[in-house]
Design a protein around this motif. Sequence first.
Motif, PDB file in Angstrom:
ATOM      1  N   LEU A 190      -1.667  -1.694  12.588  1.00  0.00           N
ATOM      2  CA  LEU A 190      -1.083  -3.004  12.254  1.00  0.00           C
ATOM      3  C   LEU A 190      -0.240  -3.526  13.420  1.00  0.00           C
ATOM      4  N   ASP A 191       0.513  -2.624  14.063  1.00  0.00           N
ATOM      5  CA  ASP A 191       1.331  -3.036  15.213  1.00  0.00           C
ATOM      6  C   ASP A 191       0.449  -3.538  16.360  1.00  0.00           C
ATOM      7  N   LEU A 192      -0.656  -2.812  16.610  1.00  0.00           N
ATOM      8  CA  LEU A 192      -1.564  -3.235  17.685  1.00  0.00           C
ATOM      9  C   LEU A 192      -2.162  -4.609  17.389  1.00  0.00           C
ATOM     10  N   ALA A 193      -2.585  -4.783  16.130  1.00  0.00           N
ATOM     11  CA  ALA A 193      -3.190  -6.064  15.746  1.00  0.00           C
ATOM     12  C   ALA A 193      -2.183  -7.192  15.918  1.00  0.00           C
ATOM     13  N   ALA A 194      -0.915  -6.920  15.577  1.00  0.00           N
ATOM     14  CA  ALA A 194       0.116  -7.961  15.711  1.00  0.00           C
ATOM     15  C   ALA A 194       0.379  -8.271  17.191  1.00  0.00           C
ATOM     16  N   ALA A 195       0.226  -7.248  18.037  1.00  0.00           N
ATOM     17  CA  ALA A 195       0.471  -7.444  19.471  1.00  0.00           C
ATOM     18  C   ALA A 195      -0.695  -8.155  20.158  1.00  0.00           C
ATOM     19  N   HIS A 196      -1.888  -8.113  19.543  1.00  0.00           N
ATOM     20  CA  HIS A 196      -3.073  -8.745  20.147  1.00  0.00           C
ATOM     21  C   HIS A 196      -3.766  -9.656  19.135  1.00  0.00           C
ATOM     22  N   PRO A 197      -3.067 -10.688  18.671  1.00  0.00           N
ATOM     23  CA  PRO A 197      -3.651 -11.531  17.611  1.00  0.00           C
ATOM     24  C   PRO A 197      -4.894 -12.294  18.075  1.00  0.00           C
ATOM     25  N   ASP A 198      -5.037 -12.478  19.387  1.00  0.00           N
ATOM     26  CA  ASP A 198      -6.199 -13.188  19.920  1.00  0.00           C
ATOM     27  C   ASP A 198      -7.476 -12.371  19.742  1.00  0.00           C
ATOM     28  N   LYS A 205      -8.377  -8.836  14.240  1.00  0.00           N
ATOM     29  CA  LYS A 205      -8.297  -9.456  12.921  1.00  0.00           C
ATOM     30  C   LYS A 205      -8.182  -8.336  11.891  1.00  0.00           C
ATOM     31  N   VAL A 206      -7.134  -8.405  11.063  1.00  0.00           N
ATOM     32  CA  VAL A 206      -6.920  -7.384  10.030  1.00  0.00           C
ATOM     33  C   VAL A 206      -7.681  -7.792   8.768  1.00  0.00           C
ATOM     34  N   ILE A 207      -8.419  -6.845   8.212  1.00  0.00           N
ATOM     35  CA  ILE A 207      -9.208  -7.107   7.001  1.00  0.00           C
ATOM     36  C   ILE A 207      -8.741  -6.173   5.885  1.00  0.00           C
ATOM     37  N   ASP A 208      -8.564  -6.730   4.692  1.00  0.00           N
ATOM     38  CA  ASP A 208      -8.135  -5.950   3.519  1.00  0.00           C
ATOM     39  C   ASP A 208      -9.273  -5.038   3.074  1.00  0.00           C
ATOM     40  N   ALA A 209      -9.098  -3.733   3.347  1.00  0.00           N
ATOM     41  CA  ALA A 209     -10.152  -2.751   3.110  1.00  0.00           C
ATOM     42  C   ALA A 209     -10.272  -2.352   1.652  1.00  0.00           C
ATOM     43  N   THR A 210      -9.323  -2.776   0.809  1.00  0.00           N
ATOM     44  CA  THR A 210      -9.391  -2.381  -0.613  1.00  0.00           C
ATOM     45  C   THR A 210     -10.291  -3.316  -1.425  1.00  0.00           C
ATOM     46  N   GLN A 211     -10.763  -4.372  -0.796  1.00  0.00           N
ATOM     47  CA  GLN A 211     -11.662  -5.294  -1.499  1.00  0.00           C
ATOM     48  C   GLN A 211     -13.027  -4.643  -1.725  1.00  0.00           C
ATOM     49  N   PRO A 233     -13.168  -5.333  24.339  1.00  0.00           N
ATOM     50  CA  PRO A 233     -13.888  -5.938  23.208  1.00  0.00           C
ATOM     51  C   PRO A 233     -13.584  -7.439  23.091  1.00  0.00           C
ATOM     52  N   ASP A 234     -14.589  -8.205  22.634  1.00  0.00           N
ATOM     53  CA  ASP A 234     -14.369  -9.623  22.358  1.00  0.00           C
ATOM     54  C   ASP A 234     -13.597  -9.780  21.052  1.00  0.00           C
ATOM     55  N   LEU A 235     -13.865  -8.885  20.111  1.00  0.00           N
ATOM     56  CA  LEU A 235     -13.240  -8.964  18.787  1.00  0.00           C
ATOM     57  C   LEU A 235     -13.067  -7.554  18.232  1.00  0.00           C
ATOM     58  N   THR A 236     -11.918  -7.326  17.614  1.00  0.00           N
ATOM     59  CA  THR A 236     -11.645  -6.034  16.974  1.00  0.00           C
ATOM     60  C   THR A 236     -11.282  -6.290  15.516  1.00  0.00           C
TER      61      THR A 236
END
Length: 207
Positions: free
Chosen positions: A173-181, A184-190, A131-134
Motif C-alpha cells: 500500500l505504501d509503494l502504491a501511494a508513492a507511485h500513484p502514476d 493501481k490498488v484493487i480490492d481483492a476481496t471482491q 512496468p507501464d502499470l502495476t
Amino acid sequence: MSRRGRFITIEGGEGTGKSTLIAGLETHFLESGQPVTVTREPGGTPLAETLRGLVLSPPSDTRWSAMSEALLVYAARRDHLEKLIQPALAGGQNVICDRFADSTRVYQRLGGLAPAVIEMLDDLVVGELQPDLTLVLDGPVEELMARRKARGGSDVFEAMPLDFHKDVRQGFLDLAAAHPDRCKVIDATQPEAAVLSDALKAIEDAS
Ligand SMILES: Nc1ncnc2c1ncn2[C@@H]1O[C@H](COP(=O)(O)OP(=O)(O)OP(=O)(O)O)[C@@H](O)[C@H]1O
Ligand SMILES: [Mg+2]
C-alpha cells in the motif's frame, strides 16, 4: 531496450488472487485479439526458474541474507528481462508478470535491506524497462490467507507469522501511494469477476 507492447505487473501478498486474476486477464486479451505473454517472478526463463527454487526453497536449515536474496532475485530478473520480457514487448506482445520488482522492494525491505540498495540494483538491472502499470491486489490478511490455505502448498514466505503478512500488505500500500502514476490498488476481496473488471478498467485508463 525498446518496447511496443504494454508491460503490466501484478503484485500483492500471498493468496491475494494474483494467479486467478492473471488467468482472467490472459483469457480476455486472447479473446479480444491482443497478443499476450504471461510470466512470473522470480522465474520466467530456465535460469531464473532455477534461481527461484534457491530463493523460495533454500536447502533445509539455511537462510539467505536479505542482500544475497536480493542479488539472486535481481540476477533472475535480468535474465528474464533480457531473454523473455524485452523481446516480447519489442515484438508487440503485452506482457503480464506475476510479481516483479515491487515484491522485491516489499519483501527485502522487511528483511532489513535498505531501500537505497534496492533502488541502486533496480536502476542497474531494470533501468528504463519499468512496468507501464502495476496492479496491487489488496485486502485483509486473515481473509485472504484463509483462501490460500484452502488451496494448499507452502514456501518460506507463507510460513511467516500473521504480522509479517500484515507488514507485506502495508508495504504494497505504501509503494502504491508513492507511485500513484504507475500503481493501481484493487480490492481483492471482491468476487473474481469484479476483480477482473477493475483490472481491465485500470488497463484501459492507463493506455
Ligand atoms: N476474487 C476471489 N474470490 C474468491 N476466491 C478467490 C478469488 N481470487 C482467488 N481466489 C481463490 O483464492 C486462492 C488464492 O488465489 P490465487 O492462487 O490466485 O492467489 P495468488 O495471489 O496467486 O497466491 P500466491 O501468492 O500463492 O501465488 C485460490 O484458492 C483461488 O481460487
Ligand atoms: Mg499465484
